[in-house]
Scaffold this active site. Structure first.
Site, PDB file in Angstrom:
ATOM      1  CB  CYS A   1     -11.837   1.603   2.413  1.00  0.00           C
ATOM      2  SG  CYS A   1     -10.947   0.137   1.878  1.00  0.00           S
TER       3      CYS A   1
ATOM      4  CD  GLU B   1     -13.114   6.954   4.013  1.00  0.00           C
ATOM      5  OE1 GLU B   1     -13.218   5.775   3.636  1.00  0.00           O
ATOM      6  OE2 GLU B   1     -12.109   7.654   3.789  1.00  0.00           O
TER       7      GLU B   1
ATOM      8  CE  LYS C   1       4.674   8.531   2.440  1.00  0.00           C
ATOM      9  NZ  LYS C   1       3.872   8.219   3.642  1.00  0.00           N
TER      10      LYS C   1
ATOM     11  CG  PHE D   1      -3.831   5.501   9.527  1.00  0.00           C
ATOM     12  CD1 PHE D   1      -4.663   4.822  10.412  1.00  0.00           C
ATOM     13  CD2 PHE D   1      -4.353   6.582   8.820  1.00  0.00           C
ATOM     14  CE1 PHE D   1      -5.997   5.198  10.578  1.00  0.00           C
ATOM     15  CE2 PHE D   1      -5.682   6.964   8.975  1.00  0.00           C
ATOM     16  CZ  PHE D   1      -6.501   6.268   9.867  1.00  0.00           C
TER      17      PHE D   1
END
Length: 506
Positions: A285, A386, A176, A151
């Site tokens: 990230c 994370e 996708k 996302f």
């Protein structure tokens, strides 16, 4: 306000799904549902794969020159629609305007890289490798590529990391898209066909759950899978797709660390850390959520970091004055807030708490303010896992060696950064850090598209990274051809030994 119900794209056409399940897309600043997307049925996923497979022969056979010309045109279309796409990205995800524009620009950059296709896919050749024999290696496309999108970068990841090099090298694609932030990607695909003029079926788009997406991992028509997301899912995708004979690259989670030594320029270091930690609300990230600070300067560093964090304007993503926008959804906000509390429960010192931020006029938005947790010790999960939000964890260390050891002990190794004026320590860090992307006084060491996004350890599973030369190799396979021609005198039965002339007699 009417909620738009979106479809899925197969063979260049948008279709209405037969699914009875639709997933909401929200404006992260207001909390309002602005669209719904389908959880496509297995049959619809199969239709997308069939469309890509049918488009592959003609597209892959198109000349390098023609495909390159189309990529040049496509790059210009993205530039022309930059402002429109920026606002759409900002609304559905929550990035401020500058960050959302960067998302689009980071889709354009790899498209520019793909425009150098004729040299990117050049092979190697040698004449007379043995007497009368010539050998050449070519790079040829794989077939249908599946891209499974997260996302947090609705433009950069599908339309930067995945599509440009995949289609430029002659492959076709099934994307996708993320059901949480699909609108930017969908709009780009509309432009791809209506203004880009690409052949139907070259890129197809679905939204669905993991159950339907599992088809992409097992269908024999899919030749490679590129994925970005959590490590747990990445491991499953890597294992299953590879077991079904597919090439796989899985970019996964991170817990990037910075090491701030006592000789660092603190003013510039804290500014860089503010940017890298709280940019995109920490939902990337390559964020910098952990800072190992040398004890001799730790108090000064934390005070300065807090001062700068408190000065950030938290607000509506598409307000030009906003520096920190909302996170993507209410559930994600709750998850980040739970992590903050977990850090407190584990014994960290809460220096700045962003859980109760309210933006006037946007009270239902998914806002989390800058948060700082100090005295995070080894073993605290808040410092090792994370969080994917605007939370900074401070780990105090005695010296360079302790800081480096703590950083390398983490299971993730996407990026790592050092702030120092010492050439010796900078070089030692560069040589010894586990981080795949290394910054020397650079808070976000994300390489340009001409270099690979090279995470390590549990941040990446596969052999070839996205972008750079790795990206070209991932989307192509080697075909090595050896040739021998008979002259008129040799057009008669001849002796052919076991190696058929490819081994020269000594």
């Amino acid at each position: 306000m009417a909620i738009e119900r979106k479809g899925y794209c197969v063979n260049g056409e948008w279709k209405t799904s037969k699914s009875d399940k639709y997933m909401p897309v929200t404006d992260s600043s207001t909390g309002e549902v602005i669209a719904e997307v389908p959880c496509c049925t297995p049959e619809e996923v199969n239709d997308a794969i069939a469309s890509a497979a049918a488009a592959f022969p003609e597209w892959s056979n198109m000349s390098l020159s023609k495909r390159t010309q189309m990529m040049f045109k496509w790059r210009n279309i993205l530039v022309e629609h930059l402002d429109e796409l920026t606002l759409l990205c900002s609304k559905e995800l929550g990035k401020n305007i500058a960050e959302a524009k960067g998302d689009i620009l980071k889709a354009i950059e790899p498209t520019e890289h793909a425009c150098s296709l004729p040299t990117l896919v050049q092979g190697d050749a040698s004449l007379q490798v043995t007497t009368g024999f010539d050998t050449a290696t070519y790079r040829v496309p794989l077939g249908v590529i599946a891209g499974i999108v997260p996302f947090n970068f609705p433009a950069m990841i599908p339309w930067g990391w995945m599509v440009p090099l995949a289609i430029a090298t002659g492959n076709t694609v099934v994307l996708k898209a993320s059901s949480a932030t699909p609108l930017t990607s969908m709009r780009i695909l509309e432009l791809f066909y209506t203004e880009g003029g690409f052949p139907k079926g070259v890129v197809n788009l679905i939204t669905c759950s993991r159950n339907e997406a599992d088809i992409l991992l097992t269908d024999a028509r899919i030749k490679a899978v590129t994925f970005v997301g959590t490590t747990s899912v990445g491991k499953q995708i890597y294992s299953k797709a590879a077991a079904n004979g597919k090439r796989v690259q899985a970019q996964c989670e991170a817990k990037n660390h910075a090491l701030v030594l006592e000789d660092a320029d603190l003013e510039n270091a804290t500014t860089a850390i503010i940017n890298s930690t709280y940019g995109c609300a920490g939902m990337r990230c390559m964020a910098l959520p952990v800072v190992c600070v040398q004890e001799s300067i730790a108090d000064e560093f934390v005070a300065l970091l807090k001062k700068k964090a408190m000065a950030m304007k938290v607000g509506c993503a598409y307000d030009p004055e906003t520096k920190l926008g909302p996170v993507v959804s209410e559930s994600h906000k709750n998850k980040v807030c739970e992590w903050i509390q977990k850090g407190v429960d584990e014994g960290a010192t809460l220096v700045l708490d962003g859980r109760n931020v309210v933006v006037p006029g946007f009270e239902k938005g998914f806002f989390v303010g800058p948060t700082i947790l100090d005295n995070v010790k080894p073993g605290m999960s808040v410092g090792d896992r994370e969080i994917f939000g605007p939370v900074t964890c401070i780990k105090r260390v005695k010296d360079f060696e302790e800081g480096l050891a703590i950083m390398n002990a983490n299971p993730f190794a996407n990026g790592s950064v050092i702030f120092t004026q010492s050439g010796y320590y900078a070089r030692e860090f560069e040589m010894r850090t586990d981080g795949g992307m290394v910054g020397i006084n650079v808070g976000i060491p994300v390489p340009t598209a001409y270099f690979p996004f090279s995470g390590n350890k549990d941040s990446f599973f596969g052999d070839l990274h996205v972008l750079g030369k790795d990206g070209v190799r991932f989307y192509t396979r080697a075909k090595t051809v050896t040739k021998h021609w008979y002259d008129e005198k040799m057009i008669k039965p001849v002796h052919i030994d076991t190696w058929e002339g490819t081994v020269e007699r000594v």
